[in-house]
Design an enzyme around this catalytic site. Structure first.
Site: not given
Ligand code: ARG
Length: 461
Positions: A156, A278, A284, A291, A318, A323, A326
């Site tokens: 600890t 190294s 080394k 890491e 939306y 977008q 992702k």
């Molecule tokens: N490429 C867009 C995204 O990943 C798809 C949806 C687009 N929709 C729109 N109304 N422009 O969010």
């Protein structure tokens, strides 16, 4: 020429910079399999509902199969001018089957399409991460079975605290990984509702069957509110949160490996397979993989933070900001996947230095608590008094520069006359771990039982 998917009311083409900021194909091309699966389910449903003809549906389905194999083979020509995966697929479908391709987008929008695709992608990712974490647990349990009785120092404050067993330490990470898997499973359960058919935001006037598409794609049910369906990314946030926590667990373990393998500590040796040299210092052996596991955690936490910030100011429904959900998430998931696999590899063939572990376990008066416990048990001393007495004995041993068990009994008796040789028996590290047999404690027989129980549990999954 204006965009052929939405350019009806436009006369000019987008500026190059507009195109550059708008394009997402480099990222969302990774959704191609999910996008095609969702389109196939949608087309079949449209035909079943009499919204398109069976013949059109058949051609759409065949065309989508062709596209799937083209992308799989690497022969598909992704076009940046078509922005994203949805429009790339639809445009190619038009080339392959003609005007019927244009009927596929009836009663749907890219908004419900992308939410559906990404949910399917995240769901697949969760399944992959779960399998990787199970393999990690399996490797830990194997090593715990071998080292249920291998004594090492427990810390600890990074100060030697009490002896524990190496198996016990490894099983701690099995528990953490189990909760990580539980968090992913929870996220999976909650995300498993189909947005498909929510259309742009308000639903559709066509007589679609959302239950059918939900079922075809393995969702439990359709989402109940079309605005919610297209405008939330909490399923990504939740999965990223689970990923961030799992990464933090791995990072702590990686940090321990870095510490353990330092020549200053020397508790563990990594195999050549997980060590690098190294270019200047020939001696080394660097724990680079550990890491990097520690460092990759930054990306995962970063992706979670970034998406929380993207989402926090967005009104329904939306917004194009979404977008940006992702790239960071995909990168984070693959960083975590790699980190889990790297840790699994290290766990499988790291070699604990058992003699060094045992010696280190006894350093720093690590069995002082055992002496205090003896005073409580045998002399019925209140624990606070026992703590004080033991502290004075430790101070004396420390002044004399000897470990507790080498301090002459009469020196101890000068502090507490009722101490007998029996007390000295508790001072070995083996006796110490053996005595800690409370449920969840480090006693070798507990650890062995826990490791066996985990082995059985993992077998069944
Ligand atoms: N490429 C867009 C995204 O990943 C798809 C949806 C687009 N929709 C729109 N109304 N422009 O969010």
């Amino acid at each position: 020429m204006s965009n052929k998917m939405w350019g009806g009311r436009f006369t000019e083409r987008p500026d190059a910079i507009m195109e550059e900021i708008n394009v997402s194909i480099d990222v969302d091309r990774h959704l191609y399999a999910q996008d095609i699966a969702a389109s196939k389910a949608h087309a079949a449903m449209l035909a079943a509902q009499g919204i398109i003809t069976a013949n059109d549906a058949k051609n759409i389905d065949k065309g989508l199969d062709t596209i799937l194999s083209e992308i799989g083979k690497g022969s598909f020509d992704f076009k940046r001018a078509l922005e994203d995966i949805h429009m790339n697929v639809e445009s190619r479908l038009g080339e392959l089957i003609g005007p019927a391709a244009g009927r596929l987008h009836t009663a749907r929008s890219r908004n419900d399409q992308v939410a559906t695709d990404f949910k399917l992608y995240v769901r697949d990712t969760i399944d992959e991460l779960d399998a990787a974490l199970a393999a990690f647990q399996h490797a830990l349990v194997e090593r715990a079975l071998q080292h249920a009785a291998t004594v090492m120092p427990g810390f600890t404050h990074l100060q030697t605290a009490q002896p524990v067993t190496f198996g016990h330490h490894l099983l701690a990470y099995v528990e953490m990984a189990a909760r990580d898997r539980g968090r992913f499973a929870d996220a999976r359960k909650r995300l498993n509702e189909s947005p498909l058919g929510a259309a742009a935001l308000a639903g559709t006037s066509f007589p679609i069957d959302r239950d059918a598409t939900a079922k075809a794609l393995g969702f439990d049910r359709p989402t109940a509110n079309s605005l919610d369906a297209v405008s939330d990314r909490d399923f990504v946030l939740e999965t990223l949160s689970a990923a961030a926590i799992a990464s933090v667990h791995l990072s702590r373990f990686a940090e321990e490996i870095v510490i353990w393998t330092s020549p200053l500590v020397g508790l563990v040796r990594l195999s050549d397979k997980y060590t690098t040299g190294s270019s200047i210092m020939p001696q080394k052996r660097n724990p680079d993989a550990a890491e990097l596991v520690r460092a990759k955690t930054g990306r995962v936490i970063g992706a979670l933070t970034a998406l929380l910030i993207v989402m926090k100011g967005l009104p329904l429904a939306y917004q194009k900001d979404m977008q940006e959900d992702k790239e960071g998430a995909m990168e984070a998931f693959s960083a975590l996947s790699l980190a889990v696999r790297a840790m699994t590899g290290m766990v499988k063939d790291l070699v604990p230095d058992e003699a060094r572990m045992k010696a280190a376990a006894g350093e720093g008066y690590a069995t002082a608590t055992d002496l205090a416990d003896w005073l409580v048990r045998t002399l019925k001393m209140p624990f606070r008094d026992a703590h004080h007495v033991t502290g004075r004995i430790v101070a004396k041993a420390s002044q004399a520069g000897v470990p507790l068990h080498q301090l002459p009994l009469k020196e101890m008796q000068a502090i507490e006359p009722k101490i007998t040789t029996d007390a000295l028996g508790t001072l070995s590290v083996e006796a110490s771990v053996k005595s800690r047999d409370s449920y969840g404690g480090t006693a070798p027989k507990n650890v062995l039982a826990q490791a066996k129980a985990w082995a059985r549990r993992l077998e069944k999954q």
